[in-house]
Design a protein around this motif. Structure first.
Motif, PDB file in Angstrom:
ATOM      1  N   GLY A 211     -11.328  16.111   5.752  1.00  0.00           N
ATOM      2  CA  GLY A 211     -10.066  16.414   5.077  1.00  0.00           C
ATOM      3  C   GLY A 211      -9.645  15.271   4.181  1.00  0.00           C
ATOM      4  N   MET A 212      -8.402  15.268   3.782  1.00  0.00           N
ATOM      5  CA  MET A 212      -7.893  14.248   2.874  1.00  0.00           C
ATOM      6  C   MET A 212      -7.765  12.898   3.593  1.00  0.00           C
ATOM      7  N   ALA A 213      -8.164  11.852   2.865  1.00  0.00           N
ATOM      8  CA  ALA A 213      -8.114  10.482   3.386  1.00  0.00           C
ATOM      9  C   ALA A 213      -7.935   9.540   2.201  1.00  0.00           C
ATOM     10  N   PRO A 214      -7.606   8.288   2.453  1.00  0.00           N
ATOM     11  CA  PRO A 214      -7.574   7.328   1.339  1.00  0.00           C
ATOM     12  C   PRO A 214      -8.914   7.313   0.607  1.00  0.00           C
ATOM     13  N   ALA A 215      -8.863   7.302  -0.716  1.00  0.00           N
ATOM     14  CA  ALA A 215     -10.088   7.312  -1.512  1.00  0.00           C
ATOM     15  C   ALA A 215     -10.989   6.155  -1.095  1.00  0.00           C
ATOM     16  N   GLY A 216     -12.286   6.448  -0.939  1.00  0.00           N
ATOM     17  CA  GLY A 216     -13.241   5.442  -0.512  1.00  0.00           C
ATOM     18  C   GLY A 216     -13.432   5.369   0.986  1.00  0.00           C
ATOM     19  N   ALA A 245     -15.755  -2.199  -4.114  1.00  0.00           N
ATOM     20  CA  ALA A 245     -15.202  -3.311  -4.889  1.00  0.00           C
ATOM     21  C   ALA A 245     -13.909  -2.947  -5.603  1.00  0.00           C
ATOM     22  N   SER A 246     -13.511  -1.683  -5.537  1.00  0.00           N
ATOM     23  CA  SER A 246     -12.301  -1.241  -6.221  1.00  0.00           C
ATOM     24  C   SER A 246     -11.076  -1.482  -5.355  1.00  0.00           C
ATOM     25  N   GLU A 247      -9.902  -1.374  -5.966  1.00  0.00           N
ATOM     26  CA  GLU A 247      -8.657  -1.512  -5.201  1.00  0.00           C
ATOM     27  C   GLU A 247      -8.585  -0.459  -4.105  1.00  0.00           C
ATOM     28  N   ALA A 248      -8.952   0.782  -4.454  1.00  0.00           N
ATOM     29  CA  ALA A 248      -8.923   1.850  -3.463  1.00  0.00           C
ATOM     30  C   ALA A 248      -9.905   1.579  -2.334  1.00  0.00           C
ATOM     31  N   GLY A 249     -11.087   1.073  -2.666  1.00  0.00           N
ATOM     32  CA  GLY A 249     -12.085   0.785  -1.653  1.00  0.00           C
ATOM     33  C   GLY A 249     -11.651  -0.315  -0.702  1.00  0.00           C
ATOM     34  N   ARG A 250     -11.032  -1.359  -1.238  1.00  0.00           N
ATOM     35  CA  ARG A 250     -10.545  -2.438  -0.378  1.00  0.00           C
ATOM     36  C   ARG A 250      -9.464  -1.923   0.570  1.00  0.00           C
ATOM     37  N   VAL A 255      -8.001   0.340   6.165  1.00  0.00           N
ATOM     38  CA  VAL A 255      -7.664   1.514   6.977  1.00  0.00           C
ATOM     39  C   VAL A 255      -8.662   1.684   8.117  1.00  0.00           C
ATOM     40  N   VAL A 256      -9.946   1.662   7.793  1.00  0.00           N
ATOM     41  CA  VAL A 256     -10.937   1.896   8.852  1.00  0.00           C
ATOM     42  C   VAL A 256     -10.996   0.715   9.822  1.00  0.00           C
ATOM     43  N   ILE A 257     -10.745  -0.483   9.352  1.00  0.00           N
ATOM     44  CA  ILE A 257     -10.678  -1.626  10.262  1.00  0.00           C
ATOM     45  C   ILE A 257      -9.524  -1.438  11.240  1.00  0.00           C
ATOM     46  N   THR A 258      -8.398  -0.973  10.742  1.00  0.00           N
ATOM     47  CA  THR A 258      -7.265  -0.649  11.615  1.00  0.00           C
ATOM     48  C   THR A 258      -7.673   0.346  12.681  1.00  0.00           C
ATOM     49  N   GLU A 259      -8.325   1.419  12.273  1.00  0.00           N
ATOM     50  CA  GLU A 259      -8.720   2.467  13.222  1.00  0.00           C
ATOM     51  C   GLU A 259      -9.700   1.947  14.264  1.00  0.00           C
ATOM     52  N   ALA A 280     -11.702  -7.995   7.385  1.00  0.00           N
ATOM     53  CA  ALA A 280     -10.325  -7.785   6.934  1.00  0.00           C
ATOM     54  C   ALA A 280      -9.814  -9.011   6.175  1.00  0.00           C
ATOM     55  N   ARG A 281     -10.175 -10.195   6.650  1.00  0.00           N
ATOM     56  CA  ARG A 281      -9.758 -11.418   5.936  1.00  0.00           C
ATOM     57  C   ARG A 281     -10.417 -11.489   4.558  1.00  0.00           C
ATOM     58  N   GLU A 282     -11.681 -11.126   4.494  1.00  0.00           N
ATOM     59  CA  GLU A 282     -12.382 -11.142   3.203  1.00  0.00           C
ATOM     60  C   GLU A 282     -11.775 -10.143   2.224  1.00  0.00           C
ATOM     61  N   VAL A 283     -11.542  -8.919   2.686  1.00  0.00           N
ATOM     62  CA  VAL A 283     -10.986  -7.876   1.821  1.00  0.00           C
ATOM     63  C   VAL A 283      -9.589  -8.256   1.340  1.00  0.00           C
ATOM     64  N   SER A 284      -8.848  -8.962   2.211  1.00  0.00           N
ATOM     65  CA  SER A 284      -7.477  -9.343   1.858  1.00  0.00           C
ATOM     66  C   SER A 284      -7.407 -10.622   1.045  1.00  0.00           C
ATOM     67  N   GLY A 285      -8.574 -11.218   0.766  1.00  0.00           N
ATOM     68  CA  GLY A 285      -8.588 -12.432  -0.038  1.00  0.00           C
ATOM     69  C   GLY A 285      -8.214 -13.673   0.733  1.00  0.00           C
ATOM     70  N   LEU A 286      -8.425 -13.640   2.079  1.00  0.00           N
ATOM     71  CA  LEU A 286      -8.048 -14.785   2.906  1.00  0.00           C
ATOM     72  C   LEU A 286      -9.231 -15.668   3.256  1.00  0.00           C
ATOM     73  N   GLY A 287     -10.334 -15.478   2.530  1.00  0.00           N
ATOM     74  CA  GLY A 287     -11.464 -16.370   2.708  1.00  0.00           C
ATOM     75  C   GLY A 287     -12.559 -15.776   3.560  1.00  0.00           C
ATOM     76  N   ARG A 288     -13.677 -16.430   3.534  1.00  0.00           N
ATOM     77  CA  ARG A 288     -14.868 -16.008   4.277  1.00  0.00           C
ATOM     78  C   ARG A 288     -15.048 -16.853   5.533  1.00  0.00           C
TER      79      ARG A 288
END
Length: 288
Positions: A211-216, A245-250, A255-259, A280-288
């Motif tokens: 069904g419908m979900a956040p794109a990506g 690599a897109s905003e929607a993908g990040r 979302v899936v990390i939350t789940e 999650a830290r990488e996607v949020s720009g908090l470093g590797r």
């Protein structure tokens, strides 16, 4: 797929229901020499699937169980809705027959599918080793996800109310507020992990929750379930680089990390937790 339930009463009840389903759909279990002892269990024994032979040749008969008061229309009708609405060029086993019946406080649903040669790529949603897949397999998966994303449906795989409630809670370790409204929505399989993908010929299994979900979302989920095998995770990132690599993908990754962090609280895929938090830290720009 999951292991056989610990409760022998659940095992006996579901095997008995599968026997009833075979009779109702004119199917017969495959003999042991043909793999007839193979069983595929769902979470806590909620589903049981086995290979059969029947009116459409080799098949796979899956039985779903639910207490009457907990029957979910979203999960109950997903396979039939997919058979009717998802284009055939999205590779999946065809659903031929469905039967439902009740026994006391339980409801059962039997679904007879085409048999998928090769079977699932993993016995569990999360990978333990990298699968050997062809470029054509990956190309087919990209095409399938892209085609599915444009299917029009009123079904919902992920709800905004859930994102508003769960993302701040399970991503609190990031130490800063996270957005909870996706940049875009699209149609997703909703459970695209390695136990729901077949090979060497691509087939996408288990259409209960689409069904419908956040794109990506589908690419993000597959990537999350690959994190324990860096080689496989890198391959998913490469194959779906335009999405992830897109905003929607990040956002979809968060979302899936939350789940999955929530699911880990119930004991599922706990080995992924450190990698999920790091991603999650990488996607949020908090470093590797």
């Amino acid at each position: 797929m999951f292991s056989e339930p610990d409760d022998p009463a659940v095992v006996d009840r579901m095997r008995a229901a599968h026997t009833v389903a075979c009779a109702a759909l004119g199917a017969a279990p495959c003999p042991p020499a043909s793999g007839g002892t193979r069983e595929a269990w769902g979470w806590q024994g909620r589903t049981l699937g086995k290979p059969t032979t029947g009116p459409y040749g080799p098949g796979w008969l899956r039985v779903v169980n639910s207490p009457v008061e907990k029957v979910s229309s979203k999960l109950w009708t997903g396979p039939e809705d997919a058979e009717r609405l998802v284009p055939r060029h999205v590779p999946r086993p065809r659903l031929h027959l469905v039967r439902e019946w009740a026994e006391g406080d339980d409801v059962y649903r039997a679904e007879l599918y085409d048999f998928v040669a090769g079977g699932a790529l993993s016995a569990t949603p999360a990978l333990t080793e990298a699968p050997r897949l062809t470029a054509a397999w990956w190309s087919g998966l990209r095409t399938a996800i892209g085609g599915l994303s444009t299917v029009r449906t009123e079904r919902t795989a992920v709800r905004q109310a859930y994102l508003d409630r769960a993302m701040p809670k399970y991503l609190a370790f990031l130490g800063r507020p996270v957005p909870t409204v996706p940049p875009a929505w699209s149609t997703a399989h909703g459970d695209l992990h390695w136990a729901n993908l077949a090979g060497p010929q691509l087939s996408i299994l288990d259409w209960e929750g689409w069904g419908m979900a956040p794109a990506g979302y589908d690419a993000a989920l597959l990537h999350a379930y690959s994190l324990a095998v860096p080689e496989a995770a890198e391959r998913v990132r490469r194959e779906f680089s335009d999405i992830l690599a897109s905003e929607a993908g990040r956002f979809a990754e968060l979302v899936v990390i939350t789940e999955l962090l929530q699911s880990a609280e119930r004991g599922d895929s706990q080995e992924l937790v450190p990698a999920l938090r790091q991603r999650a830290r990488e996607v949020s720009g908090l470093g590797r």
